[in-house]
Design a protein around this motif. Sequence first.
Motif, PDB file in Angstrom:
ATOM      1  N   GLY A 141     -12.217 -45.573 -41.203  1.00  0.00           N
ATOM      2  CA  GLY A 141     -10.984 -45.256 -40.491  1.00  0.00           C
ATOM      3  C   GLY A 141      -9.841 -46.058 -41.053  1.00  0.00           C
ATOM      4  N   PHE A 142      -8.862 -46.374 -40.202  1.00  0.00           N
ATOM      5  CA  PHE A 142      -7.670 -47.092 -40.647  1.00  0.00           C
ATOM      6  C   PHE A 142      -7.314 -48.190 -39.664  1.00  0.00           C
ATOM      7  CE2 PHE A 142      -7.484 -43.157 -42.901  1.00  0.00           C
ATOM      8  CZ  PHE A 142      -6.891 -43.482 -44.117  1.00  0.00           C
ATOM      9  N   VAL A 143      -6.959 -49.355 -40.224  1.00  0.00           N
ATOM     10  CA  VAL A 143      -6.410 -50.480 -39.487  1.00  0.00           C
ATOM     11  C   VAL A 143      -5.062 -50.791 -40.114  1.00  0.00           C
ATOM     12  CG1 VAL A 143      -6.603 -52.963 -39.126  1.00  0.00           C
ATOM     13  CG2 VAL A 143      -8.572 -51.499 -38.694  1.00  0.00           C
ATOM     14  N   GLU A 144      -4.010 -50.890 -39.267  1.00  0.00           N
ATOM     15  CA  GLU A 144      -2.655 -50.978 -39.814  1.00  0.00           C
ATOM     16  C   GLU A 144      -2.462 -49.793 -40.767  1.00  0.00           C
ATOM     17  OE1 GLU A 144      -0.354 -52.885 -38.762  1.00  0.00           O
ATOM     18  OE2 GLU A 144      -1.185 -54.785 -38.069  1.00  0.00           O
ATOM     19  N   ASN A 145      -2.132 -50.056 -42.018  1.00  0.00           N
ATOM     20  CA  ASN A 145      -1.950 -48.964 -42.983  1.00  0.00           C
ATOM     21  C   ASN A 145      -3.072 -48.922 -44.009  1.00  0.00           C
ATOM     22  OD1 ASN A 145      -0.291 -46.741 -43.815  1.00  0.00           O
ATOM     23  ND2 ASN A 145       0.410 -47.958 -45.565  1.00  0.00           N
ATOM     24  N   SER A 146      -4.146 -49.655 -43.768  1.00  0.00           N
ATOM     25  CA  SER A 146      -5.237 -49.772 -44.731  1.00  0.00           C
ATOM     26  C   SER A 146      -6.470 -49.014 -44.256  1.00  0.00           C
ATOM     27  CB  SER A 146      -5.616 -51.248 -44.938  1.00  0.00           C
ATOM     28  OG  SER A 146      -4.519 -51.991 -45.430  1.00  0.00           O
ATOM     29  N   ALA A 147      -7.068 -48.271 -45.183  1.00  0.00           N
ATOM     30  CA  ALA A 147      -8.356 -47.641 -44.883  1.00  0.00           C
ATOM     31  C   ALA A 147      -9.442 -48.708 -44.889  1.00  0.00           C
ATOM     32  CB  ALA A 147      -8.678 -46.571 -45.916  1.00  0.00           C
ATOM     33  N   PHE A 148     -10.442 -48.549 -44.018  1.00  0.00           N
ATOM     34  CA  PHE A 148     -11.568 -49.470 -44.020  1.00  0.00           C
ATOM     35  C   PHE A 148     -12.868 -48.687 -44.053  1.00  0.00           C
ATOM     36  CE2 PHE A 148     -11.186 -48.663 -39.451  1.00  0.00           C
ATOM     37  CZ  PHE A 148     -12.500 -48.439 -39.091  1.00  0.00           C
ATOM     38  N   PHE A 149     -13.901 -49.342 -44.603  1.00  0.00           N
ATOM     39  CA  PHE A 149     -15.246 -48.776 -44.680  1.00  0.00           C
ATOM     40  C   PHE A 149     -16.222 -49.909 -44.380  1.00  0.00           C
ATOM     41  CE2 PHE A 149     -12.358 -46.701 -47.552  1.00  0.00           C
ATOM     42  CZ  PHE A 149     -12.510 -45.354 -47.248  1.00  0.00           C
ATOM     43  N   ALA A 150     -16.965 -49.777 -43.284  1.00  0.00           N
ATOM     44  CA  ALA A 150     -17.934 -50.799 -42.881  1.00  0.00           C
ATOM     45  C   ALA A 150     -19.333 -50.252 -43.082  1.00  0.00           C
ATOM     46  CB  ALA A 150     -17.711 -51.176 -41.416  1.00  0.00           C
ATOM     47  N   ASP A 151     -20.160 -50.962 -43.859  1.00  0.00           N
ATOM     48  CA  ASP A 151     -21.512 -50.457 -44.114  1.00  0.00           C
ATOM     49  C   ASP A 151     -22.563 -51.274 -43.382  1.00  0.00           C
ATOM     50  OD1 ASP A 151     -22.217 -52.732 -45.643  1.00  0.00           O
ATOM     51  OD2 ASP A 151     -21.703 -51.781 -47.536  1.00  0.00           O
ATOM     52  N   GLY A 152     -23.770 -50.727 -43.339  1.00  0.00           N
ATOM     53  CA  GLY A 152     -24.853 -51.348 -42.604  1.00  0.00           C
ATOM     54  C   GLY A 152     -25.320 -52.675 -43.164  1.00  0.00           C
ATOM     55  N   GLU A 153     -24.983 -52.948 -44.423  1.00  0.00           N
ATOM     56  CA  GLU A 153     -25.350 -54.222 -45.020  1.00  0.00           C
ATOM     57  C   GLU A 153     -24.461 -55.364 -44.543  1.00  0.00           C
ATOM     58  OE1 GLU A 153     -28.046 -54.569 -46.999  1.00  0.00           O
ATOM     59  OE2 GLU A 153     -28.401 -52.460 -46.530  1.00  0.00           O
ATOM     60  N   GLY A 154     -23.366 -55.027 -43.858  1.00  0.00           N
ATOM     61  CA  GLY A 154     -22.467 -56.056 -43.343  1.00  0.00           C
ATOM     62  C   GLY A 154     -21.167 -56.196 -44.100  1.00  0.00           C
ATOM     63  N   ASN A 155     -20.937 -55.325 -45.090  1.00  0.00           N
ATOM     64  CA  ASN A 155     -19.709 -55.403 -45.885  1.00  0.00           C
ATOM     65  C   ASN A 155     -18.622 -54.517 -45.293  1.00  0.00           C
ATOM     66  OD1 ASN A 155     -21.058 -56.978 -47.990  1.00  0.00           O
ATOM     67  ND2 ASN A 155     -22.102 -55.068 -48.480  1.00  0.00           N
ATOM     68  N   ILE A 156     -17.405 -55.022 -45.275  1.00  0.00           N
ATOM     69  CA  ILE A 156     -16.247 -54.248 -44.832  1.00  0.00           C
ATOM     70  C   ILE A 156     -15.237 -54.242 -45.969  1.00  0.00           C
ATOM     71  CG2 ILE A 156     -14.460 -53.976 -43.084  1.00  0.00           C
ATOM     72  CD1 ILE A 156     -16.188 -55.890 -41.327  1.00  0.00           C
ATOM     73  N   ASP A 158      -3.441 -49.472 -50.507  1.00  0.00           N
ATOM     74  CA  ASP A 158      -2.868 -48.745 -51.637  1.00  0.00           C
ATOM     75  C   ASP A 158      -2.034 -49.636 -52.540  1.00  0.00           C
ATOM     76  OD1 ASP A 158      -4.064 -46.427 -50.830  1.00  0.00           O
ATOM     77  OD2 ASP A 158      -2.307 -45.644 -49.782  1.00  0.00           O
ATOM     78  N   GLU A 159      -1.281 -50.558 -51.935  1.00  0.00           N
ATOM     79  CA  GLU A 159      -0.361 -51.350 -52.746  1.00  0.00           C
ATOM     80  C   GLU A 159      -1.022 -52.582 -53.355  1.00  0.00           C
ATOM     81  OE1 GLU A 159      -0.172 -52.842 -48.524  1.00  0.00           O
ATOM     82  OE2 GLU A 159      -0.360 -50.928 -49.572  1.00  0.00           O
ATOM     83  N   ASP A 160      -2.094 -53.095 -52.752  1.00  0.00           N
ATOM     84  CA  ASP A 160      -2.691 -54.356 -53.187  1.00  0.00           C
ATOM     85  C   ASP A 160      -4.155 -54.247 -53.587  1.00  0.00           C
ATOM     86  OD1 ASP A 160      -0.300 -55.768 -52.660  1.00  0.00           O
ATOM     87  OD2 ASP A 160      -0.805 -55.875 -50.538  1.00  0.00           O
ATOM     88  N   GLY A 161      -4.677 -53.038 -53.729  1.00  0.00           N
ATOM     89  CA  GLY A 161      -6.074 -52.886 -54.078  1.00  0.00           C
ATOM     90  C   GLY A 161      -6.986 -53.101 -52.894  1.00  0.00           C
ATOM     91  N   ALA A 162      -8.236 -53.464 -53.168  1.00  0.00           N
ATOM     92  CA  ALA A 162      -9.249 -53.568 -52.127  1.00  0.00           C
ATOM     93  C   ALA A 162      -9.535 -55.026 -51.774  1.00  0.00           C
ATOM     94  CB  ALA A 162     -10.529 -52.884 -52.567  1.00  0.00           C
ATOM     95  N   VAL A 163      -9.859 -55.242 -50.501  1.00  0.00           N
ATOM     96  CA  VAL A 163     -10.305 -56.536 -50.001  1.00  0.00           C
ATOM     97  C   VAL A 163     -11.657 -56.333 -49.346  1.00  0.00           C
ATOM     98  CG1 VAL A 163      -9.873 -58.391 -48.348  1.00  0.00           C
ATOM     99  CG2 VAL A 163      -7.973 -57.408 -49.632  1.00  0.00           C
TER     100      VAL A 163
END
Length: 327
Positions: A17-32, A37-42
């Motif tokens: 989904g989205f938090v603020e203006n950033s898309a997020f992806f949370a997986d079962g291994e515990g990684n989010i 778009d402007e700063d790459g991925a965290v």
Amino acid sequence: MPTIAPVDLGGFVVRAGFVENSAFFADGEGNIIFQRDEDGAVTVSPHKSGLLAAEISHDYKSLVTSGDDGCIYSVKADGSAALVAERPRKWIDLIACGPSGAVAFASGRTAWVRFADGREREFSHDRAVGGLAFAPKGMRLAVARYDGATLWWAASDGNPVELTWKGAHLGTCFSPDGRYLVTAMQENALHGWRLSDSQDMRMSGYPAKVKSFSWSAKGKYLATSGANAAILWPFSGKTGPMGQQPLQLGTRSDALVTGVACHPTEQVVAISYQDGMIMMCRFNDNAEVQLRRPGRGPIGTMGWDRDGSRLAFGSEAGEAGIIYLQD
């Protein structure tokens, strides 16, 4: 035509989904992964082991997660994570986010609400908790359980309201106007109550369990998975869906619907299927647009950004991405 920006994940996608203006992806291994778009991925991994549940905060500014380490974290798009609550040796797989920073979570027969000032309240039940939801206004918490649901006043000592219907009740949600409560049952059905008088509403006929539901922008329809089409129950009348026929959108003969996500402003719904396809359908004429071709596994989670121009998705096979809609 829509375009897709793929995102690589290591495993089962619990929530996208989205938090603020950033898309997020949370997986079962515990990684989010936060895709900015402007700063790459965290990438951040706050839990010591697996991640079990993730919910967007009421103000859309953080992602609240729980895991089998008994911890609940609030994670922001910049990668910062704060411990919200902890229950050592508890399996926390149910969470809900409410107004004013309140967070509900459950393990076994017990649910807790933690308020923004650090106070906590405990709510015990005779049977295991199956689902949690906050009312759209106020501090009212719904707890789905065996043989019904319980409505608690989370911030006060008022008596709970017991809603009864035989069977196991799991995921639950309030209608956007707060007039109805709906639960997904262990059997292939939904059940609902009109809260003004506890009138029952039975929604059955599904070939599979309902695991995804989403309210339309104005709360007129509740879209659901569990069939060969997205089933949209009308809630515009005084009796909710009773005596009315649901809309059936995106019908396919060869694949069940696994997820639904109503657009935040328009009368359209994104529909995902067992084979990984994603369609977008319009309510009034069932016009369809294919957003994604079939992939390696079922799409289990989808979420729009707040203006409805981007859709994040994730599959059980670890496929994920952002779909950009174009005029």
